[in-house]
Design a protein around this motif. Structure first.
Motif, PDB file in Angstrom:
ATOM      1  N   UNK A  87      10.932   1.844  -1.375  1.00 60.09           N
ATOM      2  CA  UNK A  87      11.297   3.144  -1.922  1.00 60.09           C
ATOM      3  C   UNK A  87      12.114   3.011  -3.191  1.00 60.09           C
ATOM      4  N   UNK A  88      13.078   2.089  -3.197  1.00 58.73           N
ATOM      5  CA  UNK A  88      13.956   1.940  -4.361  1.00 58.73           C
ATOM      6  C   UNK A  88      13.359   0.999  -5.395  1.00 58.73           C
ATOM      7  N   UNK A  89      12.983  -0.214  -4.997  1.00 53.31           N
ATOM      8  CA  UNK A  89      12.410  -1.181  -5.939  1.00 53.31           C
ATOM      9  C   UNK A  89      10.886  -1.173  -5.899  1.00 53.31           C
ATOM     10  N   UNK A  90      10.325  -0.980  -4.709  1.00 54.82           N
ATOM     11  CA  UNK A  90       8.872  -0.948  -4.547  1.00 54.82           C
ATOM     12  C   UNK A  90       8.494   0.272  -3.720  1.00 54.82           C
ATOM     13  N   UNK A  91       7.440   0.953  -4.128  1.00 55.93           N
ATOM     14  CA  UNK A  91       6.996   2.141  -3.402  1.00 55.93           C
ATOM     15  C   UNK A  91       5.473   2.128  -3.290  1.00 55.93           C
ATOM     16  N   UNK A  92       4.974   2.865  -2.324  1.00 53.54           N
ATOM     17  CA  UNK A  92       3.535   2.828  -2.046  1.00 53.54           C
ATOM     18  C   UNK A  92       2.987   4.234  -1.837  1.00 53.54           C
ATOM     19  N   UNK A  93       1.856   4.507  -2.469  1.00 60.31           N
ATOM     20  CA  UNK A  93       1.100   5.738  -2.209  1.00 60.31           C
ATOM     21  C   UNK A  93       0.046   5.366  -1.180  1.00 60.31           C
ATOM     22  N   UNK A  94       0.175   5.888   0.022  1.00 65.59           N
ATOM     23  CA  UNK A  94      -0.720   5.488   1.107  1.00 65.59           C
ATOM     24  C   UNK A  94      -2.071   6.191   0.996  1.00 65.59           C
ATOM     25  N   UNK A  95      -3.051   5.600   1.680  1.00 66.39           N
ATOM     26  CA  UNK A  95      -4.438   6.038   1.553  1.00 66.39           C
ATOM     27  C   UNK A  95      -4.672   7.433   2.121  1.00 66.39           C
ATOM     28  N   UNK A  96      -4.059   7.769   3.227  1.00 63.86           N
ATOM     29  CA  UNK A  96      -4.289   9.061   3.879  1.00 63.86           C
ATOM     30  C   UNK A  96      -2.992   9.859   3.903  1.00 63.86           C
ATOM     31  N   UNK A 167       7.680   8.199  -6.222  1.00 62.12           N
ATOM     32  CA  UNK A 167       8.411   8.100  -7.483  1.00 62.12           C
ATOM     33  C   UNK A 167       9.841   8.616  -7.401  1.00 62.12           C
ATOM     34  N   UNK A 168      10.204   9.180  -6.261  1.00 59.83           N
ATOM     35  CA  UNK A 168      11.483   9.889  -6.166  1.00 59.83           C
ATOM     36  C   UNK A 168      12.692   8.999  -6.450  1.00 59.83           C
ATOM     37  N   UNK A 169      12.635   7.723  -6.069  1.00 59.23           N
ATOM     38  CA  UNK A 169      13.770   6.818  -6.311  1.00 59.23           C
ATOM     39  C   UNK A 169      13.536   5.908  -7.516  1.00 59.23           C
ATOM     40  N   UNK A 170      12.528   6.243  -8.336  1.00 58.80           N
ATOM     41  CA  UNK A 170      12.233   5.528  -9.573  1.00 58.80           C
ATOM     42  C   UNK A 170      12.053   4.026  -9.344  1.00 58.80           C
ATOM     43  N   UNK A 171      11.002   3.646  -8.580  1.00 64.23           N
ATOM     44  CA  UNK A 171      10.790   2.227  -8.254  1.00 64.23           C
ATOM     45  C   UNK A 171      10.315   1.429  -9.465  1.00 64.23           C
ATOM     46  N   UNK A 172      10.411   0.113  -9.348  1.00 61.29           N
ATOM     47  CA  UNK A 172       9.932  -0.784 -10.389  1.00 61.29           C
ATOM     48  C   UNK A 172       8.453  -1.132 -10.205  1.00 61.29           C
ATOM     49  N   UNK A 173       7.998  -1.182  -8.948  1.00 55.14           N
ATOM     50  CA  UNK A 173       6.616  -1.533  -8.634  1.00 55.14           C
ATOM     51  C   UNK A 173       6.010  -0.407  -7.804  1.00 55.14           C
ATOM     52  N   UNK A 174       4.840   0.071  -8.233  1.00 58.30           N
ATOM     53  CA  UNK A 174       4.133   1.127  -7.506  1.00 58.30           C
ATOM     54  C   UNK A 174       2.808   0.575  -7.011  1.00 58.30           C
ATOM     55  N   UNK A 197       0.156   8.096 -16.549  1.00 56.82           N
ATOM     56  CA  UNK A 197       1.212   8.634 -17.421  1.00 56.82           C
ATOM     57  C   UNK A 197       2.593   8.240 -16.921  1.00 56.82           C
ATOM     58  N   UNK A 198       2.789   8.340 -15.594  1.00 51.61           N
ATOM     59  CA  UNK A 198       4.101   8.042 -15.026  1.00 51.61           C
ATOM     60  C   UNK A 198       4.419   6.553 -15.104  1.00 51.61           C
ATOM     61  N   UNK A 199       3.400   5.710 -14.909  1.00 49.13           N
ATOM     62  CA  UNK A 199       3.607   4.267 -15.012  1.00 49.13           C
ATOM     63  C   UNK A 199       4.023   3.897 -16.431  1.00 49.13           C
ATOM     64  N   UNK A 200       3.316   4.463 -17.421  1.00 48.60           N
ATOM     65  CA  UNK A 200       3.645   4.177 -18.819  1.00 48.60           C
ATOM     66  C   UNK A 200       5.016   4.741 -19.190  1.00 48.60           C
ATOM     67  N   UNK A 201       5.310   5.922 -18.673  1.00 48.40           N
ATOM     68  CA  UNK A 201       6.564   6.616 -18.991  1.00 48.40           C
ATOM     69  C   UNK A 201       7.768   5.855 -18.451  1.00 48.40           C
ATOM     70  N   UNK A 202       7.638   5.311 -17.243  1.00 46.28           N
ATOM     71  CA  UNK A 202       8.776   4.690 -16.574  1.00 46.28           C
ATOM     72  C   UNK A 202       8.743   3.161 -16.627  1.00 46.28           C
ATOM     73  N   UNK A 203       7.703   2.596 -17.227  1.00 41.98           N
ATOM     74  CA  UNK A 203       7.641   1.140 -17.342  1.00 41.98           C
ATOM     75  C   UNK A 203       7.490   0.425 -16.020  1.00 41.98           C
ATOM     76  N   UNK A 204       6.787   1.031 -15.078  1.00 42.28           N
ATOM     77  CA  UNK A 204       6.572   0.398 -13.778  1.00 42.28           C
ATOM     78  C   UNK A 204       5.398  -0.569 -13.839  1.00 42.28           C
ATOM     79  N   UNK A 205       5.308  -1.457 -12.867  1.00 39.11           N
ATOM     80  CA  UNK A 205       4.117  -2.265 -12.660  1.00 39.11           C
ATOM     81  C   UNK A 205       3.281  -1.559 -11.601  1.00 39.11           C
ATOM     82  N   UNK A 206       1.977  -1.470 -11.813  1.00 39.39           N
ATOM     83  CA  UNK A 206       1.089  -0.752 -10.901  1.00 39.39           C
ATOM     84  C   UNK A 206       0.077  -1.704 -10.280  1.00 39.39           C
ATOM     85  N   UNK A 207      -0.065  -1.616  -8.942  1.00 38.19           N
ATOM     86  CA  UNK A 207      -1.138  -2.309  -8.224  1.00 38.19           C
ATOM     87  C   UNK A 207      -2.041  -1.222  -7.657  1.00 38.19           C
TER      88      UNK A 207
END
Length: 342
Positions: A87-96, A167-174, A197-207
């Protein structure tokens, strides 16, 4: 130092049938702003990789290798330490989203929870930020709908709420695991554009994990093709699509329905398919996981782990049959271009 560095990641599932290798020796690294796509058939290890990265592998899983976040080793951390990272450093958007969202809690409370836990915001400040996030992800009338329950939203809106939570806690890895499953094309495009847009805006790494090769082609700079828990090919997305080297990658690309196929569908034209079926995790060969389904299979493929062959500085493939790789690069006049290293 990379933001996240994964080296020799293995995930073994212990069951009553024995131990199954769900992920076999995955390695990669990401800097801030990098985007990595994971593709492959169901059961190839994509989602299990994501769960291992989040420290959420099932209880019967044995995770080994190395996962470093800003140089800190994550494998072996206690649950208390993991709770400070998720949540803080790494966060996940789940499939369902309907199963990931708690049906008995209002969506506002679920979006606010990471902010209260990780950022120490007051209830009032967290609520205001949750409203702003809901508006940012395209939920209409967020001031009113923040107190609604998940079932009161459409599928596309629930997916957007999942993005707001992640994105609520502004993670580094999404990590986005099939973020557009069951969404229509228009909503899918909107959700993917929002994530980009959010990845570029916040400089996150996206998987980005997806079955849809088109989604990966448009939204990931690098990609890894997985089969049987192993990465069989990886590189810059445009290079892999331009010159697919592994027979499995070529099969995936050939199976995509083109516009011509769609127009000719009523005439009974058939799509290309990959012969055979995905093997059970307990029946994977010790060598190349694609052995048996591959038309280039040799006896040694079943027992010898294929070497990694570099086709360029950013594109490599694991295959022990040079003819299989050379077959990828046939030119228009029928001659073959040898791109293997000397």
């Amino acid at each position: 130092m990379p933001l996240i560095e994964v080296s020799g990641l293995h995930v073994a599932l212990r069951t009553f049938r024995g131990t199954a290798a769900a992920v076999r020796g995955m390695s990669f690294s990401l800097e801030r702003g990098d985007t990595l796509g994971l593709v492959g058939e169901s059961g190839c290890g994509k989602s299990m990789t994501a769960l291992a990265l989040m420290g959420l592998a099932p209880e019967n899983a044995e995770v080994s290798g190395s996962i470093r976040l800003d140089g800190e080793e994550l494998i072996g951390l206690r649950d208390r330490a993991w709770r400070g990272i998720r949540g803080r450093r790494m966060a996940m958007i789940f499939q369902e989203p309907m199963t990931a969202l708690n049906p008995v809690h209002r969506v506002g409370a679920q979006i606010m929870e990471p902010m209260r836990l990780h950022l120490g915001l007051s209830a009032r400040a967290a609520r205001q930020k949750a409203i702003e996030l809901m508006e940012r992800v395209g939920i209409p009338e967020p001031e009113r709908r923040i107190d609604s329950f998940p079932h009161q939203f459409s599928g596309g809106q629930r997916q957007r709420i999942m993005i707001a939570m992640a994105l609520s806690a502004e993670p580094d890895v999404l990590i986005a695991d099939e973020p557009t499953t069951a969404l229509d094309v228009t909503v899918q495009k909107q959700v993917l554009r929002l994530i980009a847009d959010l990845v570029a805006e916040r400089g996150m790494a996206l998987i980005l994990i997806s079955h849809d090769l088109g989604v990966v082609a448009q939204n990931a700079k690098r990609m890894m093709v997985m089969y049987g828990g192993s990465v069989v090919e990886q590189g810059k997305t445009n290079q892999v699509f331009a010159r697919p080297a592994h027979p499995y990658t070529r099969g995936l690309l050939a199976a995509r329905p083109s516009l011509a196929h769609r127009l000719a569908a009523h005439r009974g034209d058939r799509l290309e398919t990959i012969a055979g079926s995905v093997p059970d995790l307990f029946d994977l060969p010790a060598g190349c996981p694609f052995a048996g389904r591959c038309t280039f299979t040799l006896p040694s493929c079943d027992s010898i782990v294929p070497p990694e062959i570099s086709l360029s500085a950013y594109h490599c493939v694991r295959c022990g049959v040079p003819e299989a790789i050379l077959g990828t690069f046939s030119t228009h006049d029928g001659s073959r271009e040898n791109t293997l290293p000397a």
